[in-house]
Design a protein around this motif. Sequence first.
Motif, mmCIF file in Angstrom:
data_model
loop_
_atom_site.group_PDB
_atom_site.id
_atom_site.type_symbol
_atom_site.label_atom_id
_atom_site.label_comp_id
_atom_site.label_asym_id
_atom_site.label_seq_id
_atom_site.Cartn_x
_atom_site.Cartn_y
_atom_site.Cartn_z
ATOM 1 N N ASP A 1 51.814 19.299 70.618
ATOM 2 C CA ASP A 1 51.640 20.719 70.908
ATOM 3 C C ASP A 1 51.386 21.536 69.647
ATOM 4 O O ASP A 1 51.209 22.752 69.727
ATOM 5 C CB ASP A 1 52.872 21.286 71.620
ATOM 6 C CG ASP A 1 53.064 20.666 72.999
ATOM 7 O OD1 ASP A 1 52.047 20.430 73.676
ATOM 8 O OD2 ASP A 1 54.222 20.407 73.377
ATOM 9 N N PHE A 2 51.372 20.876 68.483
ATOM 10 C CA PHE A 2 51.145 21.562 67.214
ATOM 11 C C PHE A 2 50.679 20.527 66.202
ATOM 12 O O PHE A 2 50.634 19.328 66.499
ATOM 13 C CB PHE A 2 52.416 22.267 66.731
ATOM 14 C CG PHE A 2 53.672 21.434 66.851
ATOM 15 C CD1 PHE A 2 53.964 20.438 65.928
ATOM 16 C CD2 PHE A 2 54.554 21.642 67.904
ATOM 17 C CE1 PHE A 2 55.103 19.673 66.030
ATOM 18 C CE2 PHE A 2 55.711 20.875 68.019
ATOM 19 C CZ PHE A 2 55.985 19.892 67.088
ATOM 20 N N MET A 3 50.316 20.974 65.002
ATOM 21 C CA MET A 3 49.876 20.015 63.984
ATOM 22 C C MET A 3 49.912 20.654 62.604
ATOM 23 O O MET A 3 49.996 21.876 62.446
ATOM 24 C CB MET A 3 48.471 19.494 64.293
ATOM 25 C CG MET A 3 47.360 20.517 64.141
ATOM 26 S SD MET A 3 45.740 19.751 64.440
ATOM 27 C CE MET A 3 44.668 21.170 64.178
ATOM 28 N N PHE A 4 49.830 19.785 61.604
ATOM 29 C CA PHE A 4 49.766 20.175 60.204
ATOM 30 C C PHE A 4 48.567 19.466 59.613
ATOM 31 O O PHE A 4 48.370 18.256 59.854
ATOM 32 C CB PHE A 4 51.053 19.756 59.486
ATOM 33 C CG PHE A 4 51.182 20.259 58.071
ATOM 34 C CD1 PHE A 4 51.455 21.584 57.813
ATOM 35 C CD2 PHE A 4 51.053 19.389 56.992
ATOM 36 C CE1 PHE A 4 51.604 22.058 56.511
ATOM 37 C CE2 PHE A 4 51.194 19.836 55.689
ATOM 38 C CZ PHE A 4 51.471 21.189 55.445
ATOM 39 N N ILE A 5 47.706 20.185 58.885
ATOM 40 C CA ILE A 5 46.518 19.563 58.305
ATOM 41 C C ILE A 5 46.456 19.854 56.804
ATOM 42 O O ILE A 5 47.077 20.802 56.311
ATOM 43 C CB ILE A 5 45.217 20.036 58.979
ATOM 44 C CG1 ILE A 5 44.939 21.519 58.671
ATOM 45 C CG2 ILE A 5 45.256 19.806 60.483
ATOM 46 C CD1 ILE A 5 43.558 21.988 59.104
ATOM 47 N N ALA A 6 45.693 19.039 56.088
ATOM 48 C CA ALA A 6 45.500 19.228 54.648
ATOM 49 C C ALA A 6 44.043 18.949 54.308
ATOM 50 O O ALA A 6 43.489 17.920 54.715
ATOM 51 C CB ALA A 6 46.425 18.304 53.853
ATOM 52 N N ILE A 7 43.419 19.871 53.561
ATOM 53 C CA ILE A 7 42.014 19.757 53.170
ATOM 54 C C ILE A 7 41.934 19.814 51.651
ATOM 55 O O ILE A 7 42.552 20.677 51.018
ATOM 56 C CB ILE A 7 41.173 20.891 53.790
ATOM 57 C CG1 ILE A 7 41.252 20.825 55.323
ATOM 58 C CG2 ILE A 7 39.726 20.821 53.338
ATOM 59 C CD1 ILE A 7 40.500 21.938 56.031
ATOM 60 N N PRO A 8 41.170 18.898 51.025
ATOM 61 C CA PRO A 8 41.155 18.816 49.558
ATOM 62 C C PRO A 8 40.435 19.988 48.900
ATOM 63 O O PRO A 8 39.507 20.576 49.453
ATOM 64 C CB PRO A 8 40.401 17.501 49.297
ATOM 65 C CG PRO A 8 39.513 17.342 50.495
ATOM 66 C CD PRO A 8 40.298 17.886 51.651
ATOM 67 N N SER A 9 40.864 20.299 47.673
ATOM 68 C CA SER A 9 40.203 21.283 46.818
ATOM 69 C C SER A 9 39.819 20.608 45.495
ATOM 70 O O SER A 9 40.387 19.578 45.124
ATOM 71 C CB SER A 9 41.129 22.476 46.543
ATOM 72 O OG SER A 9 41.463 23.150 47.733
#
Length: 505
Positions: free
Chosen positions: A243-251
Motif C-alpha cells: 500500500d506504500f513504497m520507498f524509492i531511490a534515484i541516483p544523482s
Amino acid sequence: MSVPQQKTVVVGAGPVGSLAALYAAQRGHDVEVYELRPDLRNPGTTPLNFTKSINLAVSERGINAMRHAGHSSLVAKIMAGTIPMRGRMIHGESQGGELYEHAQDYDAKGRAIYAIDRSGINRRLLEILDSMPNVKLFFNHKLTGADFQFRRAWFEARDTITTPNSRPTEIEVTFDLMIGADGAHSAVRYHLMKFTRMDYQQEYIDTLWCEFRIDPREMGSGDGLQSKFRISPNHLHIWPGKDFMFIAIPSEDGSFTCTLFLPSKEFAELESNPAKVPSFFKENFPGVTDLISEDNLIASFKQNPHLPLISLKCRPYHYGSSGVIIGDAAHAMVPFYGQGMNAGMEDVRILFSILDKNAEAQEDNSPAADDYNKIASSAPDRAQALAEYSAVRAPDAYAINELAVQNYVEMRSSVLSKRYRIRKFLEEFMSVNFPNFGWHTKYSRVSFSNEGYSNIVKNSEHQGTMLLRVFLAFVTSPFAAAILFYGYRHHRSVLMTASRLFGLR
C-alpha cells in the motif's frame, strides 16, 4: 523597413517551458520567457514546493523532442549530466531474515531510462536560451492577468520590490501567442478558462510524499567513480510495501534522492510521533536504515514537507490563435511512470510540428503574398493549428494520466507478483524471438518509443488478450511437447528462466 516577427511569450521557465522557448526561437520568433521564481540556475533558488523535488527520468520521448529542437549540441549537453538506469532493483527480506536485491530490467533489448537532476537540465536549457539574441528571460515575474482576445498580459515584477512595504511594479506585455508551461497550478490555464469552455478535472490520490537522501560513500584515493555510490547507480531502487513504497534515484554526486510514498493516514500517525519513523522503516523497508541513519530519517521526515500528488485533466488546451497550455499545466500526472517531463517535452514537439505544417500550407496557398500579408493571415492558420493540437493531444494526455496511476500499483505491489513476472517474461520472449509480431511490453512502448499513449493502451489490452489465448492454445496443443523439446535444446536458458518464474523449481 524591417518585417515584424511573431512574438511568443512563454510563461514558466522549467524544462518544458524552456524547450518551448527554444523551439519558438529557432523559428525566428521574438521570445520572452516569464518565470515566477528567481533565476533557476542559481543554486539558492527555492523550488515552489520547498523541496528538491522528485528526481527526473528522461527517456525516448523527451530525448526525441530535444533532438527535433534544431540545436546541434542540446542532446549531448543534457545527456552528459544523466545516469542510465537499466531497470528496477527490488529490495526485500527473506523469511530467514536475509536482505536481498532482485533486478528487473526495463527492456529485453537492454535499453535504459536516464536519471537527471531537475536543476541540471533546467540550467543547461536556460544557458542556451540566454545566448540567443531573440530570447529575453524575466525571473521574479508573476502573471496576474491575461486577455487572450486582445493579446495582452500583466505581470508583477517582483524584483522591483525595494522595501518590505513596497508593492511590485505591474507591467503590460503584448503577444501573438502565449504558451503556458507554468505547472499544475497554472496561472495561464486559470486565465485561459475565462475565454474558452474548458472541461477540467483534478484529483488528489490518497498518498503523500516526503523526500529523503542517501549520502555518497566517502571516497578513498584509489577508489573508482562507481564506488561513491552505496547501492547500484544503474537502477531505480524500490522497497515495495503493497500500500506504500520507498524509492531511490541516483544523482551525479553519488547520492540518491529518495521518496517515501505513503497514505495520508499513515503519515498522520508518524507525524504524531516522529520517533517511530526508524522502526517503521525497519519493519517495512529492510536495509534502508543501513543506508540512512535513524537521526537523518527523523530529521528529513520532520524538516521536509509532506506533499500531495495531483492528477489533472482538461480540454481543450487552447483559445483561438493566441493561447495554449502544455506540460503539467495541461495534464499534471502522478510521477510513477516517469513520464511527466517526457510527455511535456513531447507536447512541445507535437505542437510545433502542427504549427509548422499549417504555416507551410499557408505559404503554399499564397506564394505571391508579401511578408506583411502573410503575417496578417497567420492568426487563422495558427488557430487551426492550436485546435488540431488540442484534438490530437488530449486523448494521449488522458491515457498517460491513467497509466501513471496504474503504475503506482505495479511499483508498490505487482513487482512482487508471480503473475506480473510471468506476463513480463512472455512478452519479452515474444519481442526478442518473434520481432515481426511487433510484440512489446507496455513499459517499453511507453518509455522507449514515440507511439501515442492512447494507442499503447489499446495495443497492450489487445496484446494481453492474445497472449492469454496463445498460451492456452499452446498448453493444450499436441505440438506443445515438440516445441518444448526444441525450446529445451535451443533456448535452454530461456526455459530455465521460465521455470523459475512459474515456480517449477
